[in-house]
Scaffold this motif. Structure first.
Motif, PDB file in Angstrom:
ATOM      1  N   GLY A 166       0.695  -1.027  -0.012  1.00 47.82           N
ATOM      2  CA  GLY A 166       0.080   0.114   0.090  1.00 47.82           C
ATOM      3  C   GLY A 166       0.992   1.385  -0.143  1.00 47.82           C
ATOM      4  O   GLY A 166       0.227   2.139  -0.869  1.00 47.82           O
ATOM      5  N   ILE A 167       1.862   1.288   0.973  1.00 46.44           N
ATOM      6  CA  ILE A 167       2.746   2.248   0.581  1.00 46.44           C
ATOM      7  C   ILE A 167       3.458   2.853  -0.685  1.00 46.44           C
ATOM      8  O   ILE A 167       3.579   4.122  -1.136  1.00 46.44           O
ATOM      9  N   PHE A 168       4.076   1.177  -1.074  1.00 48.26           N
ATOM     10  CA  PHE A 168       4.882   1.772  -2.324  1.00 48.26           C
ATOM     11  C   PHE A 168       3.535   2.301  -3.589  1.00 48.26           C
ATOM     12  O   PHE A 168       4.105   3.241  -3.864  1.00 48.26           O
ATOM     13  N   ASN A 169       2.436   1.395  -3.483  1.00 46.20           N
ATOM     14  CA  ASN A 169       1.197   2.634  -4.276  1.00 46.20           C
ATOM     15  C   ASN A 169       0.861   3.600  -4.388  1.00 46.20           C
ATOM     16  O   ASN A 169       0.987   4.688  -4.690  1.00 46.20           O
ATOM     17  N   LEU A 170       0.830   4.369  -3.200  1.00 44.48           N
ATOM     18  CA  LEU A 170       1.018   5.698  -2.053  1.00 44.48           C
ATOM     19  C   LEU A 170       2.432   6.562  -3.352  1.00 44.48           C
ATOM     20  O   LEU A 170       1.818   7.488  -3.637  1.00 44.48           O
ATOM     21  N   LEU A 171       3.147   6.479  -2.611  1.00 39.23           N
ATOM     22  CA  LEU A 171       4.762   6.504  -3.872  1.00 39.23           C
ATOM     23  C   LEU A 171       4.464   6.784  -4.859  1.00 39.23           C
ATOM     24  O   LEU A 171       4.429   7.706  -5.599  1.00 39.23           O
ATOM     25  N   LEU A 172       4.349   6.101  -5.300  1.00 37.30           N
ATOM     26  CA  LEU A 172       3.909   5.775  -7.343  1.00 37.30           C
ATOM     27  C   LEU A 172       2.704   6.380  -7.511  1.00 37.30           C
ATOM     28  O   LEU A 172       2.958   7.329  -8.206  1.00 37.30           O
ATOM     29  N   ALA A 173       1.983   6.817  -6.545  1.00 39.81           N
ATOM     30  CA  ALA A 173       0.506   7.635  -7.309  1.00 39.81           C
ATOM     31  C   ALA A 173       1.237   8.970  -7.132  1.00 39.81           C
ATOM     32  O   ALA A 173       0.775  10.104  -8.210  1.00 39.81           O
ATOM     33  N   PHE A 174       1.425   9.663  -6.588  1.00 37.87           N
ATOM     34  CA  PHE A 174       2.389  10.670  -5.541  1.00 37.87           C
ATOM     35  C   PHE A 174       3.178  10.761  -7.176  1.00 37.87           C
ATOM     36  O   PHE A 174       3.313  11.905  -7.668  1.00 37.87           O
ATOM     37  N   ALA A 175       4.578  10.008  -7.588  1.00 37.27           N
ATOM     38  CA  ALA A 175       5.077  10.402  -8.662  1.00 37.27           C
ATOM     39  C   ALA A 175       4.616  10.604  -9.983  1.00 37.27           C
ATOM     40  O   ALA A 175       5.119  11.570 -10.356  1.00 37.27           O
ATOM     41  N   VAL A 176       3.658   9.524 -10.467  1.00 34.79           N
ATOM     42  CA  VAL A 176       2.674   9.410 -11.005  1.00 34.79           C
ATOM     43  C   VAL A 176       1.534  11.131 -11.352  1.00 34.79           C
ATOM     44  O   VAL A 176       2.276  11.520 -12.452  1.00 34.79           O
ATOM     45  N   TYR A 177       1.474  11.401 -10.438  1.00 31.59           N
ATOM     46  CA  TYR A 177       0.656  13.264 -10.502  1.00 31.59           C
ATOM     47  C   TYR A 177       1.689  13.626 -10.423  1.00 31.59           C
ATOM     48  O   TYR A 177       1.628  14.690 -11.749  1.00 31.59           O
ATOM     49  N   LEU A 178       3.284  13.663  -9.670  1.00 32.16           N
ATOM     50  CA  LEU A 178       3.697  15.315 -10.466  1.00 32.16           C
ATOM     51  C   LEU A 178       4.284  15.078 -12.155  1.00 32.16           C
ATOM     52  O   LEU A 178       4.326  16.061 -12.525  1.00 32.16           O
ATOM     53  N   VAL A 179       4.397  13.697 -12.440  1.00 35.68           N
ATOM     54  CA  VAL A 179       4.766  14.312 -13.830  1.00 35.68           C
ATOM     55  C   VAL A 179       3.613  14.296 -14.502  1.00 35.68           C
ATOM     56  O   VAL A 179       4.190  14.677 -15.598  1.00 35.68           O
ATOM     57  N   LEU A 180       2.454  13.790 -14.443  1.00 38.73           N
ATOM     58  CA  LEU A 180       1.239  14.293 -15.279  1.00 38.73           C
ATOM     59  C   LEU A 180       1.551  15.912 -15.177  1.00 38.73           C
ATOM     60  O   LEU A 180       0.761  16.646 -16.169  1.00 38.73           O
ATOM     61  N   LYS A 181       1.424  16.145 -13.667  1.00 38.49           N
ATOM     62  CA  LYS A 181       1.508  17.621 -13.475  1.00 38.49           C
ATOM     63  C   LYS A 181       2.519  18.515 -14.234  1.00 38.49           C
ATOM     64  O   LYS A 181       2.264  20.001 -14.742  1.00 38.49           O
ATOM     65  N   SER A 182       3.306  18.411 -14.391  1.00 39.91           N
ATOM     66  CA  SER A 182       4.979  18.812 -15.239  1.00 39.91           C
ATOM     67  C   SER A 182       4.573  19.268 -16.730  1.00 39.91           C
ATOM     68  O   SER A 182       4.866  20.086 -17.414  1.00 39.91           O
ATOM     69  N   GLY A 183       3.325  18.042 -17.259  1.00 37.33           N
ATOM     70  CA  GLY A 183       3.426  18.120 -18.621  1.00 37.33           C
ATOM     71  C   GLY A 183       3.988  17.762 -19.276  1.00 37.33           C
ATOM     72  O   GLY A 183       4.406  18.051 -20.541  1.00 37.33           O
ATOM     73  N   TRP A 184       4.560  16.631 -18.630  1.00 33.94           N
ATOM     74  CA  TRP A 184       6.220  16.432 -19.203  1.00 33.94           C
ATOM     75  C   TRP A 184       5.807  15.289 -20.547  1.00 33.94           C
ATOM     76  O   TRP A 184       4.783  14.393 -20.498  1.00 33.94           O
ATOM     77  N   LYS A 185       5.893  15.905 -22.440  1.00 33.32           N
ATOM     78  CA  LYS A 185       5.838  14.433 -22.969  1.00 33.32           C
ATOM     79  C   LYS A 185       4.250  14.671 -23.142  1.00 33.32           C
ATOM     80  O   LYS A 185       3.658  13.529 -24.403  1.00 33.32           O
TER      81      LYS A 185
END
Length: 300
Positions: free
Chosen positions: A278-297
């Motif tokens: 569960g902790i791993f998924n939370l960290l992964l979700a936060f990382a994906v959110y940051l990438v999505l928010k940055s607009g990269w690619k």
């Protein structure tokens, strides 16, 4: 004649204060500039995105649900014929019953990845990604709608695989710990849905997405104890397997059916793996959110 012509009254006087942006009576047609119209969660937009994604894979359900169910079921047939002869038992049950839970959750994870990895990538290739970026959806809502649809597809595929395996001779799908089936099944689907979304952000063509699926997802799934116990491996490879998050999904899901797994044979032994996942998924979700928010690619 000129006196008989009545001048037309304009429908909307140009100086009518009721049609200005920020009038004192707050009766304007539009709010003030910069003032948010939607506050909190855009429930209608989030639900619309979710339904759109679900309908997309349901329109071709023969390919997205039943075909993965059949292909996963063939894994069971082939491996039980090749390795399940002469009453071979693993963890106190016959080989077919041992391998069935791992195949079910493996099919769920792979199809969760396939669903979420297609959404943004197809939009980038076809030029329709603007349909996802222009609506009033935040990055979290966009991610939530796509991930929820991928988890829905994973549940459908898991149900189709379990239904087929229930009729296979020698397979017993009785539940020993239902909480483990629900938790590890959902966490595995969420994890692969997030990885699929991250892959679709990075990929620029379908070959890139296929490379991730074939060289990352498939090996991690097949080499995580789906068809064997990691106790049979050398100590070095046991350590590598325990660093693989797929191992905890498959072993924990199997624990829900058999009451035994590579993690342990008690609830207490498996709970640590459940919390860590569960902790791993939370960290992964936060990382994906940051990438999505940055607009990269995405927004370039």
């Amino acid at each position: 004649m000129a006196d008989q012509v009545q001048p037309a009254t304009p429908a909307v006087p140009q100086g009518d204060a009721s049609f200005t942006e920020n009038n004192a009576g707050r009766k304007g047609r539009f709010p003030a500039r910069g003032e948010p119209v939607i506050t909190g969660i855009n429930r209608i937009g989030l639900w619309s995105l979710y339904i759109k994604e679900v309908r997309r894979f349901l329109k071709v359900q023969t390919q997205t649900i039943w075909a993965p169910g059949v292909s996963t079921f063939l894994f069971l047939v082939i491996f039980t014929v090749a390795m399940g002869r002469e009453g071979r038992e693993v963890l106190g049950v016959n080989f077919a019953t041992f391998v069935a839970p791992g195949l079910i959750v493996m099919g769920m994870m792979q199809n969760a990845f396939a669903n979420s990895s297609f959404s943004l990538l197809s939009g980038k290739i076809q030029g329709t990604i603007i349909d996802l970026l222009m609506p009033p959806l935040s990055e979290g809502e966009l991610m939530g709608g796509i991930v929820a649809a991928a988890v829905t597809r994973a549940i459908f595929v898991g149900g189709a695989v379990a239904l087929a395996m229930a009729f296979y001779p020698g397979v017993d799908l009785s539940l020993a710990h239902p909480w483990a089936v629900v938790w590890f099944g959902l966490m595995g689907a969420v994890m692969l849905a997030l990885l699929g979304l991250l892959a679709s952000i990075w990929a620029e063509k379908f070959d890139h997405n296929a490379a991730v699926s074939n060289f990352v997802i498939a090996p991690l799934s097949l080499l995580s104890g789906t068809f064997y116990l990691i106790d049979n491996l050398a100590p070095v490879f046991q350590t590598i397997s325990r660093l693989n998050p797929f191992f905890y999904v498959i072993s924990g899901f199997r624990f829900g059916f058999l009451g035994k797994s590579d993690i342990g044979d008690t609830n207490e032994a498996v709970v640590n793996g459940a919390i860590g996942l569960g902790i791993f998924n939370l960290l992964l979700a936060f990382a994906v959110y940051l990438v999505l928010k940055s607009g990269w690619k995405i927004r370039n």
